[in-house]
Design an enzyme around this catalytic site. Structure first.
Site, PDB file in Angstrom:
ATOM      1  CB  CYS A  40     -24.965  21.824 -45.703  1.00  0.00           C
ATOM      2  SG  CYS A  40     -25.557  23.247 -44.809  1.00  0.00           S
ATOM      3  CB  CYS A  91     -28.452  21.937 -44.440  1.00  0.00           C
ATOM      4  SG  CYS A  91     -27.748  23.136 -45.590  1.00  0.00           S
TER       5      CYS A  91
END
Length: 97
Positions: free
Chosen positions: A22, A25
């Protein structure tokens, strides 16, 4: 200390539900490092990989990553998905310490 023991504690615990694939993230990682330096021992910050811990993600109904959840004494005090600025997280942790 287990996850359950940690979120039951008197100290606020900020949990970052993330995934290695991600992009946002990855942006959160240095932000969380900065926040940890500022709040020190007043709070715990832990990361949970949703791919390695799907059960935890399911229990807290995490459908998107990153999702940040703040716990204290077992209660969810705050949650937000997406990238959250360091200043906001610091304020949140200090006001709940």
């Amino acid at each position: 200390m287990t996850f359950q023991e940690m979120i039951q504690s008197e100290k606020p615990v900020l949990v970052d539900f993330f995934a290695t694939w991600c992009g946002p993230c990855k942006m959160m990682a240095p932000i969380l490092d900065e926040v940890k330096k500022k709040v020190g021992d007043n709070a715990h910050i832990i990361k949970i990989d949703v791919d390695k811990n799907p059960q935890a993600a399911q229990v807290y109904q995490v459908s998107g990553v990153p999702t940040l959840i703040l716990f204290k004494q077992g209660k969810v005090l705050w949650r937000q998905s997406g990238v959250v600025p360091a200043r906001e997280l610091e304020r949140l942790l200090q006001s709940n310490a």
